[in-house]
Design a protein around this motif. Structure first.
Motif, mmCIF file in Angstrom:
data_model
loop_
_atom_site.group_PDB
_atom_site.id
_atom_site.type_symbol
_atom_site.label_atom_id
_atom_site.label_comp_id
_atom_site.label_asym_id
_atom_site.label_seq_id
_atom_site.Cartn_x
_atom_site.Cartn_y
_atom_site.Cartn_z
ATOM 1 N N GLU B 105 0.827 -1.205 0.000
ATOM 2 C CA GLU B 105 0.000 0.000 0.000
ATOM 3 C C GLU B 105 0.868 1.264 0.000
ATOM 4 O OE1 GLU B 105 -2.874 0.865 3.336
ATOM 5 O OE2 GLU B 105 -4.222 0.516 1.646
ATOM 6 N N ARG B 158 14.021 8.704 -15.419
ATOM 7 C CA ARG B 158 12.636 8.499 -15.023
ATOM 8 C C ARG B 158 12.434 8.553 -13.513
ATOM 9 N NH1 ARG B 158 8.395 5.340 -17.156
ATOM 10 N NH2 ARG B 158 6.741 5.144 -15.649
ATOM 11 N N MET B 161 18.050 9.805 -9.009
ATOM 12 C CA MET B 161 19.191 9.125 -8.413
ATOM 13 C C MET B 161 18.718 8.305 -7.207
ATOM 14 S SD MET B 161 21.939 10.235 -10.147
ATOM 15 C CE MET B 161 23.441 10.227 -9.148
ATOM 16 N N ARG B 163 19.179 8.930 -4.228
ATOM 17 C CA ARG B 163 18.632 9.880 -3.239
ATOM 18 C C ARG B 163 17.108 9.946 -3.314
ATOM 19 N NH1 ARG B 163 21.199 13.861 -0.552
ATOM 20 N NH2 ARG B 163 22.988 13.792 -1.939
ATOM 21 N N THR B 180 17.706 6.791 13.811
ATOM 22 C CA THR B 180 16.742 5.920 13.128
ATOM 23 C C THR B 180 15.583 6.751 12.589
ATOM 24 O OG1 THR B 180 17.295 4.120 14.625
ATOM 25 C CG2 THR B 180 15.282 3.879 13.341
ATOM 26 N N LYS B 183 10.329 5.758 9.019
ATOM 27 C CA LYS B 183 8.870 5.780 8.952
ATOM 28 C C LYS B 183 8.352 5.677 7.518
ATOM 29 C CE LYS B 183 8.666 9.319 11.821
ATOM 30 N NZ LYS B 183 8.166 10.373 12.728
ATOM 31 N N LEU B 185 7.573 8.019 5.350
ATOM 32 C CA LEU B 185 6.531 8.971 4.962
ATOM 33 C C LEU B 185 6.969 9.754 3.719
ATOM 34 C CD1 LEU B 185 5.891 10.366 8.546
ATOM 35 C CD2 LEU B 185 4.415 8.778 7.294
ATOM 36 N N PRO B 186 6.089 9.862 2.732
ATOM 37 C CA PRO B 186 6.473 10.647 1.552
ATOM 38 C C PRO B 186 6.616 12.142 1.844
ATOM 39 C CG PRO B 186 4.231 9.791 1.315
ATOM 40 C CD PRO B 186 4.785 9.203 2.562
ATOM 41 N N LYS B 187 5.962 12.623 2.899
ATOM 42 C CA LYS B 187 6.025 14.047 3.260
ATOM 43 C C LYS B 187 6.319 14.143 4.745
ATOM 44 C CE LYS B 187 2.963 17.118 0.621
ATOM 45 N NZ LYS B 187 1.559 17.561 0.523
ATOM 46 N N ASP B 188 7.448 14.715 5.108
ATOM 47 C CA ASP B 188 7.776 14.865 6.526
ATOM 48 C C ASP B 188 8.722 16.047 6.694
ATOM 49 O OD1 ASP B 188 8.360 14.684 9.185
ATOM 50 O OD2 ASP B 188 9.058 12.620 9.141
ATOM 51 N N ASN B 189 8.200 17.180 7.126
ATOM 52 C CA ASN B 189 9.028 18.355 7.392
ATOM 53 C C ASN B 189 9.150 18.614 8.887
ATOM 54 O OD1 ASN B 189 9.767 18.973 4.787
ATOM 55 N ND2 ASN B 189 8.186 20.518 4.460
ATOM 56 N N PRO B 248 6.479 10.949 -19.391
ATOM 57 C CA PRO B 248 7.139 10.052 -18.437
ATOM 58 C C PRO B 248 7.238 8.604 -18.907
ATOM 59 C CG PRO B 248 4.964 10.687 -17.648
ATOM 60 C CD PRO B 248 5.218 11.477 -18.890
ATOM 61 N N THR B 289 1.943 1.783 -18.981
ATOM 62 C CA THR B 289 0.847 1.090 -18.300
ATOM 63 C C THR B 289 -0.144 0.454 -19.272
ATOM 64 O OG1 THR B 289 -0.330 3.190 -18.212
ATOM 65 C CG2 THR B 289 0.869 2.550 -16.227
ATOM 66 N N GLU B 290 0.029 0.695 -20.587
ATOM 67 C CA GLU B 290 -0.936 0.173 -21.563
ATOM 68 C C GLU B 290 -0.235 -0.793 -22.508
ATOM 69 O OE1 GLU B 290 -4.200 3.196 -22.767
ATOM 70 O OE2 GLU B 290 -2.282 4.234 -22.906
#
Lengths: 463, 463
Positions: B105, B158, B161, B163, B180, B183, B185-189, B248, B289-290
């Motif tokens: 997920e 695509r 790097m 990073r 450590t 987590k 998370l795609p967004k963490d400020n 893309p 995807t096609e």
């Protein structure tokens, strides 16, 4: 005014004109605050450099006497990083607004720190390209502030955070040392990537003066759709379906929970795209390269989701006007929420797998503390980022409930707004002592006199 | 053996078993070298921790007496960062090979530092996902080494790097402090993103022990094409056309200049996809995807490029076997080049707009120095990254000519391999004194005793 400050002022006046050094009554009250909703003090000194060399000279003079500075971009921050505290001078980048023409072949653009986001977006657009970050404050928020806060917004799903747009920076350290790295190379492993230090560190490690930003091909098609769904689980299922079937076509996936949508449309001037009453609304957007086909593909997947019972109701934009109107509904959340005084408002990340439990548990706990509380939630579901607001007579309890719930769910107390002054007391909930000690090491290494945005994110270690 | 080293050994033996602490004859000669082609010394001590806690304990003990360490992943580096120098012990992550099941997920996977890249790729694939980085050394290069060198490879165009794949890290500082942040998370400020410090800093700031990596939806289609073109300008024009028309979908864009391709196919076992003789060859790849349509779209753009005279000849893969065969031709460049002894080899970035002039000027200068020199160039054109080799009797002159040309063109002396020991004398050509001083500040802040990969990238400042 202390003796060293008088000495600083005389050095500044000897080197810079009166438009560059504002003192006393010449300081406009607008320099006191940001959008965090709390009042700062009126600064006694505002520095307004026009060039990187001037920034370096000003920082060197301030550093010599330990004059604390708060760095100002567009002052649209929501965490209090730019709010002025007693004894702080302001360093405003508002006069550094030069922007170069985009390099079409390399797909890059170089802009000074004071350039508003929307100016970058428009320059890219005029060159047949796209800048990947968009946020509500686009007209005011600046390149420097966007870098300093690692801005997020509505298209992180497709283009990443602001960090992913930065190919190079120019920044000035507290001692006046200038670091210039504006080559704009997509691949460069020649030593440490120092640019990363200044992205998302909220002006505490150096002052960003210029940025080389990545641009993307301009999409040939943009289509969005507004959907009513029965649950968060359905919204997560729809996200998975759109990702799987459309791949990188999917460019935004925004959510709005009941009762926020109903409260918004009651005061909205434009007609509502869908009636109120559904538990969850989603705004999904695609950006593609095949104008004769992308819209049909998008509609086909949405229709499949309707047939499978994932979506209860949906409208798909059929024109640029309808496309814009659906985005206006999304952005109207801010109009409605800014109209409520004293709202508890947080900007959090939650792993999708734990989001439903978090929302349920937080609501139960808040209603136990205040049975009249209203909870308004919207955000960037594709990134797991919610803007969670509570109208309550128990704000301190509400903050505590939400942030402890976030920490327990493995989330973040700031997804995109940053920590600033206002959230630092909760930082320890999501970052370990070892991590905060490492942040202090960095701060001490790059700003040993602690003059740059002091006390933002964390307090300096006792010496 | 000095007194403090004896003390260290007795402390290590008291705490760890003999498989974790190799001394003297128990040290296999393979620990001496990496792929840089130069001989290191056989280390007197090799540490092989099994857990992050063991890494922390070992570092703390070494730090206490100032024992210098070189950190080993898969030892496939090409810049000498892992080559052992006299007095250095080895810290090998080879026994930390645990990998979790992918989180479908969240599209993430957590792996320990010693896990080979290919194991990550296969785990993603088995879960219906894709890991975005691929390099030739996939079977041996490890997660930790990939992070430390910010690995690049064939799909940076695509997916970015290495990073860009890192959502979180666990790393140990020289003093044994464990950071450590896994987590995912795609967004963490929420405070500084400390992960960025350890990516691309070649093991000099801390030892990476685990990573949370981003995965992507697995493409339904992969098609590639091998093209002959008349010039670099034509190859750059084709890149622009593919980007504009396919967005893309385009996932790789590799180049091979004459005479390399001709020399390769002379010794290749498989049949050549196109005859030798063209000035430039390009391998382009799409991932879509096609499955019923992507190949046709790709072929249509390529046919348009043939009609417009941009491409002279082209073959498009019609099956997974043909797809793999075209990639094998690309990777065969390494077989051919590794067979030549004493080759001058560099890994450089050049802005596309200046690449033709750079190649012309470098060739003229090299041939002036050695009229028998052979120049072999291939690389990742979509990223401006060339692997440039010279077979010459004047290697020192060739290095000098190429690196000064790179610097003059605004390029990088390392695009993806890093600086290590072997390129540090050229670092000053592309990084300013202020930048190198800032790197030293970072090093001193995080490794004040200078025990971690000392002398890699730059020498410590005189104290």
């Amino acid at each position: 005014m202390t003796r060293p400050v008088e000495q600083l002022l005389s050095q500044l006046h000897a080197r810079f004109d009166t438009a560059s050094v504002l003192v006393g009554d010449a300081v406009d009250p607008r320099y006191s605050d940001d959008l965090s909703g709390k009042n700062g003090v009126r600064p006694e000194l505002v520095l307004r450099p026009r060039t990187t060399a001037e920034v370096a000279e000003m920082l060197r003079l301030c550093n010599d006497i330990g004059q604390r500075l708060v760095v100002h971009g567009g002052r649209t921050g929501l965490a209090g990083a730019a709010r002025v505290e007693p004894g702080e001078a302001v360093l405003s980048l508002e006069r550094m607004t030069a922007i170069e023409a985009p390099d079409r072949e390399a797909a890059t653009i170089v802009a000074e720190a004071g350039v508003p986001l929307q100016v970058v977006q428009n320059a890219a657009d005029a060159a047949g390209l796209l800048f990947g970050v968009d946020i509500g404050a686009r007209g005011t928020a600046t390149v420097g502030g966007n870098v300093a806060t690692n801005a997020g917004g509505i298209r992180v799903l497709r283009y990443g955070m602001y960090r992913a747009q930065v190919l190079g920076l120019e920044a000035v350290l507290a001692n006046g040392s200038i670091l210039t790295s504006l080559k704009g190379l997509p691949k460069d492993n020649s030593g440490y990537d120092l640019n990363q230090l200044f992205i998302g560190s909220e002006g505490t490690l150096g002052v960003v003066t210029r940025a080389c930003l990545r641009l993307h091909p301009k999409p040939a098609t943009e289509v969005n759709a507004f959907c009513a769904l029965a649950s968060l689980e359905a919204a997560i299922a729809l996200l998975g379906l759109l990702r799987q079937r459309l791949g990188p076509l999917l460019s935004a996936y925004e959510v709005n929970f009941s009762p926020l949508y109903g409260a918004m449309i009651a005061g909205m001037q434009a007609p509502a795209p869908l009636p109120a009453g559904a538990p969850v609304y989603v705004l999904a957007e695609i950006q593609g390269t095949e104008s004769d086909r992308d819209g049909e593909r998008f509609a086909a997947v949405l229709m499949q989701a309707v047939e499978e019972g994932v979506i209860d109701d949906v409208v798909v934009s059929q024109s640029p006007r309808e496309f814009r109107a659906l985005w206006d509904v999304r952005e109207d959340a801010n109009r409605f929420l800014f109209s409520i005084e004293g709202l508890v408002g947080v900007d959090i990340s939650i792993p999708l797998a734990r989001m439903a439990a978090f929302l349920r548990d937080a609501e139960v706990a808040i209603r136990t503390a205040d049975r009249n509380a209203e909870i308004y939630v919207f955000g960037h579901l594709g990134d797991g980022n919610l803007h969670y607001q509570v109208q309550t007579s128990e704000p301190a309890l509400a903050y505590d409930i939400v942030y402890r719930g976030v920490a327990a769910a493995g989330g973040a107390v700031s997804a995109e707004h940053g920590i600033g002054l206002d959230k630092k007391k909760w930082l320890h909930l999501v970052r370990s002592e070892a991590e905060i000690a490492a942040m202090r090491r960095l701060k001490a290494a790059f700003d040993p006199t602690n003059i740059l945005n002091p006390g933002r994110i964390f307090d300096a270690a006792p010496r």
